[in-house]
Design a protein around this motif. Sequence first.
Motif, mmCIF file in Angstrom:
data_model
loop_
_atom_site.group_PDB
_atom_site.id
_atom_site.type_symbol
_atom_site.label_atom_id
_atom_site.label_comp_id
_atom_site.label_asym_id
_atom_site.label_seq_id
_atom_site.Cartn_x
_atom_site.Cartn_y
_atom_site.Cartn_z
ATOM 1 N N PRO A 5 38.219 -0.281 23.420
ATOM 2 C CA PRO A 5 39.484 -0.686 23.773
ATOM 3 C C PRO A 5 40.571 0.475 23.658
ATOM 4 N N ALA A 6 39.974 1.523 23.652
ATOM 5 C CA ALA A 6 41.071 2.835 23.890
ATOM 6 C C ALA A 6 42.003 2.697 22.836
ATOM 7 N N ALA A 7 43.339 3.055 23.128
ATOM 8 C CA ALA A 7 44.433 2.757 22.222
ATOM 9 C C ALA A 7 44.740 1.436 21.692
ATOM 10 N N TYR A 8 44.218 0.356 22.433
ATOM 11 C CA TYR A 8 44.473 -0.951 22.060
ATOM 12 C C TYR A 8 43.788 -1.327 20.782
ATOM 13 N N THR A 9 42.699 -0.331 20.534
ATOM 14 C CA THR A 9 41.936 -0.461 19.273
ATOM 15 C C THR A 9 42.778 -0.490 18.168
ATOM 16 N N PHE A 10 43.879 0.338 18.235
ATOM 17 C CA PHE A 10 44.815 0.320 16.962
ATOM 18 C C PHE A 10 45.960 -0.352 16.943
ATOM 19 N N THR A 11 46.205 -0.939 18.114
ATOM 20 C CA THR A 11 47.593 -1.631 18.195
ATOM 21 C C THR A 11 47.559 -2.983 18.688
ATOM 22 N N SER A 12 46.462 -3.566 19.045
ATOM 23 C CA SER A 12 46.680 -5.116 19.694
ATOM 24 C C SER A 12 46.133 -5.993 18.940
ATOM 25 N N LEU A 13 46.867 -6.807 18.172
ATOM 26 C CA LEU A 13 46.499 -8.017 17.337
ATOM 27 C C LEU A 13 45.975 -8.998 18.316
ATOM 28 N N ALA A 14 46.789 -8.854 19.810
ATOM 29 C CA ALA A 14 46.202 -10.048 20.571
ATOM 30 C C ALA A 14 44.976 -9.898 21.116
ATOM 31 N N LEU A 15 44.431 -8.650 21.402
ATOM 32 C CA LEU A 15 43.257 -8.419 21.513
ATOM 33 C C LEU A 15 42.188 -8.782 20.547
ATOM 34 N N LEU A 16 42.435 -8.399 19.174
ATOM 35 C CA LEU A 16 41.735 -9.026 18.018
ATOM 36 C C LEU A 16 41.575 -10.206 18.033
ATOM 37 N N ASP A 17 42.966 -11.316 18.299
ATOM 38 C CA ASP A 17 42.786 -12.596 18.211
ATOM 39 C C ASP A 17 41.803 -13.032 19.234
ATOM 40 N N ALA A 18 41.858 -12.471 20.598
ATOM 41 C CA ALA A 18 41.045 -12.906 21.697
ATOM 42 C C ALA A 18 39.721 -12.544 21.115
ATOM 43 N N LEU A 19 39.158 -11.654 20.574
ATOM 44 C CA LEU A 19 37.828 -11.481 20.355
ATOM 45 C C LEU A 19 37.207 -12.429 19.166
ATOM 46 N N LYS A 20 38.212 -12.672 18.230
ATOM 47 C CA LYS A 20 37.806 -13.464 17.332
ATOM 48 C C LYS A 20 37.262 -14.847 17.858
ATOM 49 N N MET A 21 37.619 -15.129 19.257
ATOM 50 C CA MET A 21 37.150 -16.419 19.664
ATOM 51 C C MET A 21 35.685 -16.287 20.288
ATOM 52 N N PHE A 22 35.289 -15.211 20.274
ATOM 53 C CA PHE A 22 34.010 -14.540 20.980
ATOM 54 C C PHE A 22 32.904 -15.209 20.217
ATOM 55 N N PRO A 23 32.315 -16.021 20.637
ATOM 56 C CA PRO A 23 30.906 -16.603 19.700
ATOM 57 C C PRO A 23 29.717 -15.573 19.616
ATOM 58 N N GLY A 24 29.592 -14.880 20.548
ATOM 59 C CA GLY A 24 28.538 -13.845 20.562
ATOM 60 C C GLY A 24 28.780 -12.606 19.865
ATOM 61 N N PRO A 25 27.764 -11.756 20.006
ATOM 62 C CA PRO A 25 27.762 -10.307 19.384
ATOM 63 C C PRO A 25 29.151 -9.632 20.108
ATOM 64 N N ILE A 26 29.463 -8.566 19.365
ATOM 65 C CA ILE A 26 30.553 -7.579 19.861
ATOM 66 C C ILE A 26 30.139 -6.223 19.292
ATOM 67 N N VAL A 27 29.854 -5.330 20.217
ATOM 68 C CA VAL A 27 29.977 -3.953 19.941
ATOM 69 C C VAL A 27 31.131 -3.208 20.021
ATOM 70 N N GLU A 28 31.902 -2.783 19.260
ATOM 71 C CA GLU A 28 32.913 -1.803 19.477
ATOM 72 C C GLU A 28 32.521 -0.499 19.509
ATOM 73 N N LEU A 29 33.041 0.199 20.615
ATOM 74 C CA LEU A 29 32.394 1.480 21.123
ATOM 75 C C LEU A 29 33.601 2.652 21.523
#
Length: 144
Positions: free
Chosen positions: A75-99
């Motif tokens: 997510p580059a800089a949104y890693t550190f700033t985006s609650l909206a991105l966090l909320d969207a990712l929380k809805m994903f039912p499968g595995p998530i790898v942050e890189l």
Amino acid sequence: MTTKPIYILNGPNLNRLGTREPEIYGKTTLAEVEAMCRAEAGAGPVEFRQTNSETQLIDWVHEAIDRGAGIIINPAAYTFTSLALLDALKMFPGPIVELHISNIHKREPMYHHSLVSKTATAVIAGLGAKGYVVALRAMRDLLA
Ligand code: CA2
């Protein structure tokens, strides 16, 4: 192997990879990273994308929620700033790898606290562009 695609999503400024700050991010371009990912994935479907827009990134996470097997996300800089991105990712039912290409924990304090990690299955940082290949291998295991 699943027939649903693995989404590999890249955030802001990563389209400039390989052009600046090679001591931190290396010399590999994003097009080369994509080629490495496609070679690693073989016949497995991959959606490889980059955007400078937070809205677009979130819309792609929504798309992955509807039709993706797993998400690898830098997510580059949104890693550190985006609650909206966090909320969207929380809805994903499968595995998530942050890189992250760089080891964010070795860098300035503003890069230390990832919001996205709260929803990630795994985090990879500091392996350079090869981290994408490692992430794909890990994702394959997570989906097996
Ligand atoms: O190490 C990573 O992959 C990062 O996610 C990259 C982000 C940074 O905000 C994170 O802390 C770590 C920055 C991406 C900037 O992209 C550039 C591309 C070319 C040259 C310089 C920066």
